[in-house]
Enzyme design. Structure first.
Site: not given
Lengths: 495, 540
Positions: B116, B191, B215
């Site tokens: 990420k 996210s 997330s």
């Protein structure tokens, strides 16, 4: 506003509290392993943590905690479990745009400091926090309002600071000065800080209000930030006391605000009002754990705490009284001696004096040499081996070296940071001259300067200087002037 | 898959087919299927590492192959913000060189992974999908990233996310939209949406995400992959760009529970650079993939069906959770319903604490040292102009919320009270865990929603995390395991949309990871067979 700083405060009493920031003498910064070092090339002692690069995290420097605890113990504080908080505000020299500090739970709570004059000043707290970087404003006068651009050096960002907050127990600019000097001596004695105002490793903010003499109430206070010398501290307070007294006298009221002291004009001016004050939005720092200094750790630090300045000053003063104090002169000289002793203790140089006295040097001689010669180069003197220093002064005391030679050898020792005084004296050609060779040299000089000798013998004592000069020339400075005069007088009396 | 041991390595790129190794506790025969079907032809992490470590495949070959898949597929998914192909191939060759010289290349030898974009990767742009950090290349690796590399894994790229991890759909990315591989018109969740979508589509066998309020678990659920949020402090946060420091944790997203356990085992452990990282590592650190955990079964395990994160879910999602609970019961677990009423305070408390910490954490993006710099003249102009242009709307909304919550005169009523709620939540969970080994519920109240559906309704978006937020506030571990599908609501509410993945969430007490993984592995074995995503590498 025109203020008469000389007599404007008659009838008013100042109430003063101080906030002193000092940089702790650690090898590395408070939350990373960058060197804590003054005067290096800008932005060389930096890393992801102290530059606040995204993703970096602080790790507490335990050595800084130890030093802070030492100061706390020296100030009779209660060393407690504590937390770190974030103090949020935007400023370019603060990389995270928040400062990691302590808020409602400081490491050291309460305590006091006794001034040499006898006043006891309460200590509210002494807490850990990180320093900011340093902004230099370029162009114009060098102040922010007319600068064309600014440069930031982050070497100082993250350097450990101890903020020591006093109670409002101080009642005059002189007491404030005394408090700062004594606090400085304690910080140095504890090995916690160099505490040099001229290098910025010790900085003073004051809170000051005035009230009618005899009143017990507290009036509105002003804060004066960043006083960078004892002289500025006194000047700023004197001005501000007079200013506030004048405000009251003319029927006005003092506004709570932060003020700046202008070194050039000697005046304070408003920096920002209470309404413009920051809301720091303190909250507990989630990147650090609660700091729990165990009793064992505190006890070990207490056991290792050296003697504090008050004790050391009285020990040295005792050397003089027990020695009869005959040569010191009157009360004026005694006051000068107290100042010299206080200065040595404040800078941590009293160990040199003691080593010399322990070696057999008179306290007066040891004080004179240490306060005049060693103290002129504090950093190097602190690095000296006291025992070697003592041996040097013993050589002078024993007449093996002249005063000039002692200064030359000491200068070498300070340059090198160590060294055997006897070896340095030998290297410099300061072999001890025996009385025999001095006397032989005096006789030679007398013989070859018959006219001057006649004048000396007929009472022109000042010609002794001429003969000393000639002997020194002949012996390349190795002779002791006193020994030369003694031999001249002996020769004259036996003529 | 677990069957792909060193003796039977799968060939690179070869579909493994359905897993034939049925767990003993999956033999009740009453579940819809026996054994999970890989959602695509991609290999498992276990299989790749085994193949590379046995010399059957080269790390460089594997990495090149995955780079090719990303190249071909990502235009349609939008999972990656940056693919560092050359660096990845170079890293893979170093793994091969270690093999050639007879040295141990590590347990994840040659495994391509994605990270990420809020984790620092040395020399590779790390932007948090924000304009304010566009192009910023960190001079250091996050600890989790460094640990993966030390284990022989190869980071091939950075994945899309909601800006600074603030969001539940990845639509708050300042760079691009990421599409759900099961239906490109729908969001992947967020996210960590880029990581979830990349794994679901088979572009990468595993990825790291971060989980502040769900997330990792919510996008894992929406994309039909496994996602783990570790106990707070088990994985170092050093190098994870902070959103809410007291809540953030890095964790894996993978295609199987075993792969998640393998990645977790490598990234977990004490890190002196993170003061909040747990000093005394639990016994299971580094061995979550061991058979005594993954094959343990659930006989005797006491499972609480947590009503607060089950009853409020969409009916079809709720049905999958209930089926999962029934399945565990059939496998020998004791399943009882439990209610923790205090959980209703979690969402409001979270939306005070997380923004408060974020308002401080994001202060450093001021244009002074790195990233975007706009404005001229005074420092104040640079700071305000940079931040006004550099942050997106949601980030600004949370900075303002957090600044307000911490302000003088409001602190006690908001931030202070939220912290007290947190203490209450921990006590309530503690009470439940005195009775239960793990808790069960939905990982998301809905299946993946349509792109654009909630972007203008922040409160609706915030509700996406209602199932996941409580464990972050408590610092506990939880994971989402794919468990069948549910029909998505149609476009006008009447028609029925496509079948979208459902994630069942397993929650455990602090350091309760072994029980959590045992239950998750059991659920995986009894999960219904699902169709692979429409965006799947097999279509290439």
């Amino acid at each position: 506003m025109a203020v008469d700083a000389s007599g404007g405060s008659v009838g008013y009493e100042p109430v003063i509290g101080l906030e002193v920031h000092c940089e702790l003498a650690t090898a590395t910064k408070l939350f990373c392993s960058c060197p804590n070092s003054f005067g290096d090339e800008p932005n060389t002692n930096v890393c992801p943590v102290c530059l606040a690069l995204p993703g970096s995290l602080p790790v507490l420097n335990e050595r800084a905690v130890d030093l802070a605890i030492r100061v706390g113990l020296a100030l009779h504080s209660d060393v407690r479990q504590c937390t770190f908080h974030r103090k949020n505000y935007f400023y370019p020299d603060m990389p995270k745009d928040y400062q990691i500090s302590q808020y409602d739970e400081p490491l050291n709570a309460g305590g006091w400091l006794d001034l040499p004059s006898g006043t006891r000043v309460g200590v509210t707290r002494a807490h850990l926090e990180e320093d900011t970087g340093k902004t230099v404003h370029m162009g114009g006068t060098g102040r922010i309002h007319d600068a064309t651009f600014s440069l930031v050096d982050y070497n100082r960002a993250g350097v450990p600071l101890l903020e020591i907050v006093s109670e409002p127990d101080i009642r005059s600019p002189q007491e404030a000065r005394e408090y700062v000097a004594e606090l400085r001596a304690i910080l140095v004695a504890a090995g916690a800080s160099k505490a040099r105002m001229e290098e910025g490793s010790m900085r003073v903010d004051v809170n000051i209000s005035v009230r009618p003499a005899g009143s017990a109430s507290l009036a509105t206070r002003c804060e004066i930030k960043n006083l960078n010398s004892l002289r500025s501290l006194v000047r700023a307070l004197e001005y501000e006391i007079a200013r506030q007294a004048e405000v009251y006298r003319s029927g006005g009221s003092v506004v709570q605000e932060t003020r700046h002291f202008d070194e050039d004009t000697g005046r304070t001016a408003s920096l920002r009002s209470k309404e413009e004050a920051h809301d720091y939005r303190y909250f507990e720092e989630p990147d650090l754990l609660r700091l729990v200094p165990g009793q064992e750790r505190v006890d070990a630090i207490a056991a290792g705490l050296p003697a504090m300045p008050a004790q050391r000053r009285s020990e040295i003063a005792a050397l003089f009284s027990s020695a009869g104090a005959g040569t010191g002169g009157g009360a004026g000289a005694g006051g000068a001696r107290e100042d010299q002793i206080a200065g040595l203790v404040e800078n941590g140089l009293d160990g040199l004096l003691l080593a010399a006295v322990n070696g057999g040097v008179s306290p007066e001689k040891a004080l004179a040499r240490t306060a005049n010669e060693a103290a002129s180069r504090i950093d190097e003197a602190l690095a000296l081996d006291p025992e070697s220093y003592g041996r040097l002064l013993v050589m002078e005391e024993a007449g093996k070296l002249t005063a000039t030679q002692v200064k030359a050898v000491l200068s070498e020792m300070l340059d090198e940071g160590r060294g055997d005084p006897a070896a340095i004296a030998k290297r410099l050609g300061f072999e001890t001259m025996g009385a025999g060779s001095i006397n032989a040299s005096v006789e030679e000089v007398v013989a070859s300067n018959a006219a001057e000798w006649d004048r000396y013998c007929s009472g022109e004592d000042k010609l002794a200087q001429f003969f000393i000069g000639q002997v020194m020339k002949a012996t390349r400075g190795k002779a002791d002037g006193k020994a030369v005069v003694a031999e001249l007088q002996r020769l004259r009396s036996t003529r | 898959m677990r069957s792909a041991g060193p003796g039977s390595p799968a060939r690179p790129g070869s579909p493994e087919g359905p897993d034939s190794s049925e767990g003993s506790d999956a033999s009740s025969g009453s579940t819809p299927s026996s054994g999970p079907t890989p959602p695509s032809g991609a290999m498992s992490i276990a299989a790749i590492a085994a193949a590379v470590r046995s010399g059957e495949a080269s790390a460089a070959g594997i990495v090149e192959q995955y780079l090719g898949v990303i190249e071909a597929m990502d235009a349609g998914v939008g999972a990656f913000l940056e693919v560092a192909g050359e660096a990845a191939i170079a890293a893979a060759r170093r793994v091969d060189a270690l093999m050639a010289s007879g040295e141990d290349p590590g347990p994840l030898a040659g495994v391509p992974l994605a990270v990420k974009d809020n984790m620092c990767t040395r020399g590779v742009a790390t932007t948090c999908a924000s304009r304010i950090l566009a192009g910023w290349r960190p001079p250091y690796d996050a600890t989790a990233v460094a640990r993966l590399a030390a284990a022989g894994a190869v980071t091939v790229g950075k994945t899309n996310m909601d800006e600074f991890a603030m969001g539940s759909s990845t639509e708050n990315s300042a760079v691009c939209v990421t599409h759900n591989p099961y239906d490109p018109s729908r969001v992947p969740g967020g996210s960590s949406g880029g990581s979830a979508a990349a794994v679901a589509a088979g572009m990468i066998p595993g990825a790291l995400g971060s989980d502040t309020g769900g997330s990792i678990r919510q996008p894992a659920a929406l994309c039909g992959v496994v996602g783990v949020k570790p106990t707070y402090g088990m994985v170092s946060r050093y190098g994870l760009v902070a959103f809410a420091s007291s809540l953030d944790q890095i964790g894996p997203l993978t295609r199987s529970v075993e792969d998640a356990a393998l990645l977790y085992s490598v990234i977990a452990g004490h890190d002196p650079a993170d003061s909040t990282s747990i000093r005394e590592e639990p016994e299971w650190t580094g061995r979550l993939a061991a058979p005594d955990i993954l094959e343990k079964g659930v006989v005797g395990t006491v499972v609480g069906l947590l009503r607060e994160i089950t009853d409020g879910a969409d009916p079809e999602v709720r049905s999958r959770v209930l089926e999962a609970a029934e399945g565990l019961s059939r496998l020998g677990a004791t399943v009882e319903e439990v209610s923790i009423p205090e959980l209703r305070f979690a969402l409001p408390a979270y939306y005070l604490i997380a923004p408060a910490e974020a308002s401080s954490n994001l202060a450093r993006y001021d244009g002074m040292r790195y990233g975007l710099r706009l404005g001229d003249g005074s420092a104040e102009s640079v700071m305000s102009t940079t931040r006004a242009a550099g942050f997106g709307a949601e980030v600004k909304r949370r900075i303002m919320l957090g600044t307000y919550a911490l302000s003088a005169g409001y602190y006690d009523a908001y931030y202070g009270k939220a912290q007290r709620v947190r203490t209450v939540l921990v006590s309530a969970f503690d009470a439940a865990y005195r009775r239960f080994d793990v808790l069960l519920g939905a990982a998301s109240p809905t299946v993946a929603f349509r792109i654009g559906e909630k972007v203008n309704d922040p409160l609706a978006m915030y509700m996406s995390d209602v199932c996941t937020i409580p464990t972050n506030l408590a610092g506990h571990p939880a994971m989402s395991v794919p468990f069948g599908t549910a029909p998505a609501p149609g476009g006008n509410g009447s028609a029925t949309g496509p079948a979208m993945p459902v994630g069942v969430q397993v929650l455990a007490p602090r350091l309760g990871e072994p029980a959590m993984f045992s239950v998750a592995a059991a659920l995986e074995r009894i999960a219904p067979v699902t169709e692979p995503p429409v965006l799947d590498r097999q279509e290439l």
